[in-house]
Write an enzyme that holds these catalytic residues in place. Structure first.
Site, short mmCIF file in Angstrom:
data_model
loop_
_atom_site.label_atom_id
_atom_site.label_comp_id
_atom_site.label_asym_id
_atom_site.label_seq_id
_atom_site.Cartn_x
_atom_site.Cartn_y
_atom_site.Cartn_z
N GLU A 106 32.03 43.62 38.13
CA GLU A 106 33.41 43.10 37.82
C GLU A 106 34.02 42.14 38.85
OE1 GLU A 106 36.47 46.40 37.37
OE2 GLU A 106 37.96 44.93 37.97
N ARG A 146 41.02 37.68 42.01
CA ARG A 146 41.98 37.51 42.89
C ARG A 146 41.87 36.24 43.79
NH1 ARG A 146 41.67 43.08 46.27
NH2 ARG A 146 41.01 44.31 44.60
N LYS A 185 40.87 52.15 32.97
CA LYS A 185 40.69 51.98 34.02
C LYS A 185 41.64 52.84 35.00
CE LYS A 185 41.01 49.17 38.32
NZ LYS A 185 40.46 47.43 38.61
O1 ELE Z 1 41.71 43.82 41.90
C1 ELE Z 1 41.74 44.79 40.99
O2 ELE Z 1 42.52 44.82 39.97
C2 ELE Z 1 40.94 45.58 41.26
O3 ELE Z 1 40.08 46.04 40.33
C3 ELE Z 1 41.34 46.51 42.52
C4 ELE Z 1 40.06 47.36 42.65
O4 ELE Z 1 39.79 48.55 41.74
C5 ELE Z 1 39.90 47.89 43.76
O5 ELE Z 1 39.93 46.91 44.63
C6 ELE Z 1 38.32 48.70 43.81
O6 ELE Z 1 38.94 49.59 44.78
P1 ELE Z 1 38.14 49.78 46.26
O7 ELE Z 1 36.57 50.44 45.88
O8 ELE Z 1 39.10 50.77 46.78
O9 ELE Z 1 38.01 48.60 46.93
#
Ligand code: ELE
Length: 198
Positions: free
Chosen positions: A29, A33, A116
């Site tokens: 994915e 960003r 999600k």
């Molecule tokens: O940018 C988004 O919409 C995302 O998808 C955020 C992600 O879910 C997290 O960044 C993943 O979580 P971590 O494993 O804690 O890094």
């Protein structure tokens, strides 16, 4: 397991894809960003050996661009009706973020039964999913956010959990340092932790 990738430079997409495929996890994915996100999706889609989707899709326009770039699925942090509509019209699976029963009902109303669960750890983790899954028997969750190897099995023990999204195997500092072998090693470890083959 769904690696959540943030790339600052689309030229890193190809070696990253190679590292994931070598690690036994041919999926990513790629979040929008960063400005490099769309080009990275196009590069990974062009490889043909892994399934690439777009994450952090906030607007209908971003959804259109992501699909045009080759995204095979779209993930949003919350529920965005316009993004869902664009994806459904394009025939591309869309997974909206849901943190509450109301948001799950919005997804169901839109004809979606995979959400999600974000941010998973902060929202109460597996216990919260178990509680939410009780009334929503047909819903499957992809918990993401704060999930570390130590807690993977707690999530995967729940029948309502379809997959887990996480970024530790593709941590930004590993990508910045072009540590592709380490990404492959962590990816392999993630596959094993999720019950896959060594
Ligand atoms: O940018 C988004 O919409 C995302 O998808 C955020 C992600 O879910 C997290 O960044 C993943 O979580 P971590 O494993 O804690 O890094």
């Amino acid at each position: 397991m769904l690696p959540v990738v943030v790339l600052d430079d689309a030229r890193q997409a190809d070696p990253l894809g190679e590292a994931l495929v070598k690690g036994g996890l041919p999926a990513a994915e790629v979040t929008l960003r960063t400005a490099a996100g769309l080009d990275a999706i196009a590069a990974l889609a062009g490889r043909g050996d892994l399934t690439v989707g777009a994450g952090t899709v906030l607007t209908a326009e971003q959804a259109e661009r992501a699909v045009a770039a080759g995204a095979r699925f779209v993930v949003t942090p919350g529920f965005a009706p316009n993004v869902v509509r664009v994806c459904q019209e394009a025939g591309v699976p869309v997974v909206p973020g849901a943190a509450t029963a109301t948001e799950i009902q919005m997804a169901l109303d839109a004809g979606l039964n995979v959400v999600k669960f974000f941010p998973a750890q902060q929202l109460g983790g597996p216990a919260m999913i178990k509680a939410l899954a009780a009334p929503f028997r047909e819903v499957r969750f992809i918990p993401t956010g704060g999930i570390t190897p130590a807690v993977i099995t707690d999530y995967l023990a729940l029948p309502a959990v379809l997959a887990i999204g996480a970024s530790w195997m593709v941590a930004p500092e590993l990508i910045a340092g072009e540590q592709w072998d380490e990404i492959t090693a962590r990816t392999r470890a993630a596959v094993v932790a999720a019950g896959g083959p060594a």
